[in-house]
Design a protein around this motif. Structure first.
Motif, short mmCIF file in Angstrom:
data_model
loop_
_atom_site.label_atom_id
_atom_site.label_comp_id
_atom_site.label_asym_id
_atom_site.label_seq_id
_atom_site.Cartn_x
_atom_site.Cartn_y
_atom_site.Cartn_z
N ALA A 64 0.82 -1.22 0.00
CA ALA A 64 0.00 0.00 0.00
C ALA A 64 0.85 1.26 0.00
CB ALA A 64 -0.93 0.00 1.21
N GLY A 65 2.16 1.12 0.09
CA GLY A 65 3.03 2.28 0.11
C GLY A 65 2.94 3.06 1.42
N GLY A 66 2.62 2.36 2.50
CA GLY A 66 2.45 3.01 3.79
C GLY A 66 3.70 3.09 4.62
N GLY A 67 4.85 2.73 4.07
CA GLY A 67 6.09 2.79 4.83
C GLY A 67 6.27 1.55 5.69
N GLY A 68 7.14 1.65 6.68
CA GLY A 68 7.44 0.52 7.55
C GLY A 68 6.31 0.22 8.52
N PHE A 69 6.28 -1.00 9.00
CA PHE A 69 5.25 -1.43 9.94
C PHE A 69 5.36 -0.65 11.24
CE2 PHE A 69 4.08 -4.01 13.61
CZ PHE A 69 2.76 -4.33 13.31
N ARG A 70 4.22 -0.20 11.77
CA ARG A 70 4.18 0.50 13.04
C ARG A 70 3.29 -0.20 14.05
NH1 ARG A 70 8.36 2.79 11.97
NH2 ARG A 70 8.49 4.85 11.11
#
Length: 166
Positions: A64-70
């Motif tokens: 999804a292009g949401g960056g790294g897992f948080r």
């Protein structure tokens, strides 16, 4: 004091500050239990499932292009399971009943995950208090003359044509 003991201390702090949290677990990204404080849940099974969920969460954020897992939040009929990144190699999982304030759960979970990450990487001295444990700073002194925002800072002139008498 060993890192594992400090991680356990952080887990106990999380449980103590939120009574709705019924269990906490710190695990490695590959599913090994680092520390736990959860009486009613099998920690090894939850750690393994957390690692699987972490892999799925990472894949989803990549696609999804949401960056790294948080973080990941699962809501069941009886409560919540929240997982937070604790650095690149660990995760923090909180189990809470359905009465929990989810906003506070996120606040404490993110703070706890960050502290555990720092403990595991050696960046956080164990004897340094958390921000929440520090005394609040003294309030700023009140100004000598009470003023509203910008009142008294600039001269105000009202042109005669705009004055009205009521």
């Amino acid at each position: 004091m060993a890192v594992e003991a400090e991680v356990l201390k952080e887990l106990r702090r999380l449980r103590a500050c939120m009574p709705e949290v019924t269990g906490v677990l710190a695990a490695s990204a590959d599913g090994l239990v680092l520390a736990r404080d959860m009486p009613d849940v099998e920690p090894e099974g939850l750690a393994a499932l957390t690692a699987a969920a972490l892999g799925i969460g990472q894949r989803m954020t990549d696609l999804a292009g949401g960056g790294g897992f948080r973080e990941l939040l699962v809501r069941g009929a009886g409560g919540y399971i929240a997982t937070y990144a604790a650095g690149p190699t660990a995760v923090l999982t909180l189990v809470a009943d359905d009465r929990v304030n989810v906003g506070r759960l996120h606040l404490e979970g993110r703070r706890g995950g960050s502290r555990i990450a720092d403990l595991l990487t050696g960046r956080f001295p164990a004897d340094r208090p958390l921000l929440a444990d520090r005394p609040a700073p003294a309030p700023a002194p009140a100004p000598a003359t009470p003023r509203g925002p910008m009142l008294g800072a600039l001269p105000i002139r009202i042109p005669p044509q705009s004055r009205r008498e009521y």
